[in-house]
Design a protein around this motif. Structure first.
Motif, PDB file in Angstrom:
ATOM      1  N   ALA A  24       0.862  -1.183   0.000  1.00  0.00           N
ATOM      2  CA  ALA A  24       0.000   0.000   0.000  1.00  0.00           C
ATOM      3  C   ALA A  24       0.899   1.234   0.000  1.00  0.00           C
ATOM      4  N   ILE A  25       0.599   2.170  -0.893  1.00  0.00           N
ATOM      5  CA  ILE A  25       1.405   3.376  -1.036  1.00  0.00           C
ATOM      6  C   ILE A  25       0.509   4.578  -0.794  1.00  0.00           C
ATOM      7  N   THR A  26       0.989   5.512   0.013  1.00  0.00           N
ATOM      8  CA  THR A  26       0.316   6.800   0.171  1.00  0.00           C
ATOM      9  C   THR A  26       1.350   7.878  -0.118  1.00  0.00           C
ATOM     10  N   ALA A  27       1.116   8.677  -1.146  1.00  0.00           N
ATOM     11  CA  ALA A  27       2.031   9.748  -1.530  1.00  0.00           C
ATOM     12  C   ALA A  27       1.615  11.035  -0.830  1.00  0.00           C
ATOM     13  N   VAL A  28       2.570  11.681  -0.160  1.00  0.00           N
ATOM     14  CA  VAL A  28       2.305  12.942   0.537  1.00  0.00           C
ATOM     15  C   VAL A  28       3.363  13.965   0.141  1.00  0.00           C
ATOM     16  N   ASP A  29       3.010  15.255   0.261  1.00  0.00           N
ATOM     17  CA  ASP A  29       3.969  16.314  -0.034  1.00  0.00           C
ATOM     18  C   ASP A  29       4.753  16.662   1.229  1.00  0.00           C
ATOM     19  N   SER A  81      -2.596   0.633  -4.213  1.00  0.00           N
ATOM     20  CA  SER A  81      -2.372  -0.690  -3.654  1.00  0.00           C
ATOM     21  C   SER A  81      -1.880  -1.568  -4.792  1.00  0.00           C
ATOM     22  N   VAL A  82      -0.742  -2.235  -4.565  1.00  0.00           N
ATOM     23  CA  VAL A  82      -0.125  -3.044  -5.605  1.00  0.00           C
ATOM     24  C   VAL A  82      -0.052  -4.481  -5.113  1.00  0.00           C
ATOM     25  N   GLY A  83      -0.464  -5.392  -5.935  1.00  0.00           N
ATOM     26  CA  GLY A  83      -0.383  -6.799  -5.577  1.00  0.00           C
ATOM     27  C   GLY A  83      -1.479  -7.589  -6.230  1.00  0.00           C
ATOM     28  N   PRO A  84      -1.499  -8.870  -6.099  1.00  0.00           N
ATOM     29  CA  PRO A  84      -0.472  -9.640  -5.390  1.00  0.00           C
ATOM     30  C   PRO A  84       0.842  -9.650  -6.164  1.00  0.00           C
ATOM     31  N   LEU A  85       1.940  -9.632  -5.406  1.00  0.00           N
ATOM     32  CA  LEU A  85       3.269  -9.593  -5.988  1.00  0.00           C
ATOM     33  C   LEU A  85       3.718 -10.996  -6.374  1.00  0.00           C
ATOM     34  N   SER A  86       4.368 -11.085  -7.527  1.00  0.00           N
ATOM     35  CA  SER A  86       4.844 -12.386  -7.990  1.00  0.00           C
ATOM     36  C   SER A  86       6.214 -12.671  -7.387  1.00  0.00           C
ATOM     37  N   PRO A  87       6.565 -13.968  -7.288  1.00  0.00           N
ATOM     38  CA  PRO A  87       7.869 -14.314  -6.690  1.00  0.00           C
ATOM     39  C   PRO A  87       9.016 -13.909  -7.589  1.00  0.00           C
ATOM     40  N   GLN A 131       7.549  -2.385 -11.927  1.00  0.00           N
ATOM     41  CA  GLN A 131       6.121  -2.138 -12.061  1.00  0.00           C
ATOM     42  C   GLN A 131       5.888  -0.674 -11.731  1.00  0.00           C
ATOM     43  N   SER A 132       5.202   0.032 -12.616  1.00  0.00           N
ATOM     44  CA  SER A 132       4.925   1.457 -12.419  1.00  0.00           C
ATOM     45  C   SER A 132       3.431   1.680 -12.419  1.00  0.00           C
ATOM     46  N   GLY A 133       3.045   2.790 -11.848  1.00  0.00           N
ATOM     47  CA  GLY A 133       1.632   3.141 -11.831  1.00  0.00           C
ATOM     48  C   GLY A 133       1.441   4.542 -11.302  1.00  0.00           C
ATOM     49  N   THR A 134       0.192   4.880 -11.039  1.00  0.00           N
ATOM     50  CA  THR A 134      -0.154   6.208 -10.540  1.00  0.00           C
ATOM     51  C   THR A 134      -1.115   6.048  -9.377  1.00  0.00           C
ATOM     52  N   CYS A 135      -0.901   6.821  -8.327  1.00  0.00           N
ATOM     53  CA  CYS A 135      -1.811   6.808  -7.182  1.00  0.00           C
ATOM     54  C   CYS A 135      -3.147   7.404  -7.611  1.00  0.00           C
ATOM     55  N   VAL A 193      -0.905  13.558  -2.219  1.00  0.00           N
ATOM     56  CA  VAL A 193      -0.617  14.032  -3.575  1.00  0.00           C
ATOM     57  C   VAL A 193      -1.412  13.173  -4.550  1.00  0.00           C
ATOM     58  N   ALA A 194      -2.415  13.781  -5.172  1.00  0.00           N
ATOM     59  CA  ALA A 194      -3.260  13.060  -6.120  1.00  0.00           C
ATOM     60  C   ALA A 194      -2.465  12.675  -7.358  1.00  0.00           C
ATOM     61  N   GLU A 195      -2.711  11.478  -7.841  1.00  0.00           N
ATOM     62  CA  GLU A 195      -2.132  10.978  -9.088  1.00  0.00           C
ATOM     63  C   GLU A 195      -0.602  11.029  -9.111  1.00  0.00           C
ATOM     64  N   ALA A 196       0.028  10.778  -7.965  1.00  0.00           N
ATOM     65  CA  ALA A 196       1.495  10.721  -7.902  1.00  0.00           C
ATOM     66  C   ALA A 196       1.986   9.430  -8.540  1.00  0.00           C
ATOM     67  N   PRO A 197       3.019   9.510  -9.357  1.00  0.00           N
ATOM     68  CA  PRO A 197       3.550   8.287  -9.966  1.00  0.00           C
ATOM     69  C   PRO A 197       4.364   7.486  -8.946  1.00  0.00           C
ATOM     70  N   TYR A 198       4.393   6.176  -9.124  1.00  0.00           N
ATOM     71  CA  TYR A 198       5.240   5.325  -8.288  1.00  0.00           C
ATOM     72  C   TYR A 198       5.907   4.292  -9.172  1.00  0.00           C
ATOM     73  N   ARG A 199       6.984   3.710  -8.633  1.00  0.00           N
ATOM     74  CA  ARG A 199       7.727   2.675  -9.360  1.00  0.00           C
ATOM     75  C   ARG A 199       8.202   1.648  -8.342  1.00  0.00           C
TER      76      ARG A 199
END
Length: 168
Positions: free
Chosen positions: A125-130, A162-168, A151-155, A136-142
């Motif tokens: 689980a990722i929460t982007a804050v300033d 929330s990213v998952g389930p993660l592969s081995p 794996q990349s995406g945007t909040c 921070v809305a629509e913050a990119p993550y990697r």
């Protein structure tokens, strides 16, 4: 018109006033020396030039950032974080190239590297804050996993992902 006063002695003033101008800047001191700056943050740097005799010099300063897309710097020394990355800020004397400040290196402006151990099949689980702790809305993550899997995406609009389930 000349005036003569009988019995007066001549007066001789042997004091001199000498005004000098310091030599050109040979050294520049920059303060403060921040270790990092976050996206959206602004900070004013002061540059003090000194002559070879260590007198404060009067020379104008030119500010320069090695990566204007990461951190900008204006003519007054105000730096502003624009994007994650690495840059070097210099204060230079406009006519004397060797008069340069030590580099003010600003790493990872706005990007935070966090290492986690996550079991295969787990979620992150990722929460982007300033810098003020606001989402921070629509913050990119990697995410970079084992064997350099990326794996990349945007909040979302609330700065959450929330990213998952993660592969081995």
């Amino acid at each position: 018109v000349a005036v003569t006063v009988p019995g007066a002695r001549p007066f001789i003033d042997d004091s001199f006033e000498f005004r000098s101008v310091p030599g050109p800047a040979t050294r520049i001191v920059v303060n403060p020396r921040p270790e990092t700056i976050v996206v959206g943050q602004a900070l004013r740097l002061d540059a003090s030039p000194f002559s070879a005799k260590q007198d404060p010099a009067l020379d104008p300063i030119i500010w320069r950032s090695s990566a204007q897309n990461v951190v900008t710097v204006d003519g007054n020394g105000v730096i502003r974080g624009l994007a994650a990355g690495r840059t070097v800020v210099h204060a230079e004397h406009e006519r004397y190239a060797p008069a340069r400040s030590p580099a003010v290196e600003l790493p990872a402006a706005g990007e935070q590297r966090i290492e986690l151990t996550v079991q295969p099949g787990g979620f992150v689980a990722i929460t982007a804050v300033d810098q003020h702790g606001s989402p921070v809305a629509e913050a990119p993550y990697r995410l970079v996993g084992p064997d350099d899997q990326r794996q990349s995406g945007t909040c979302d609009g609330k700065g959450v992902a929330s990213v998952g389930p993660l592969s081995p």
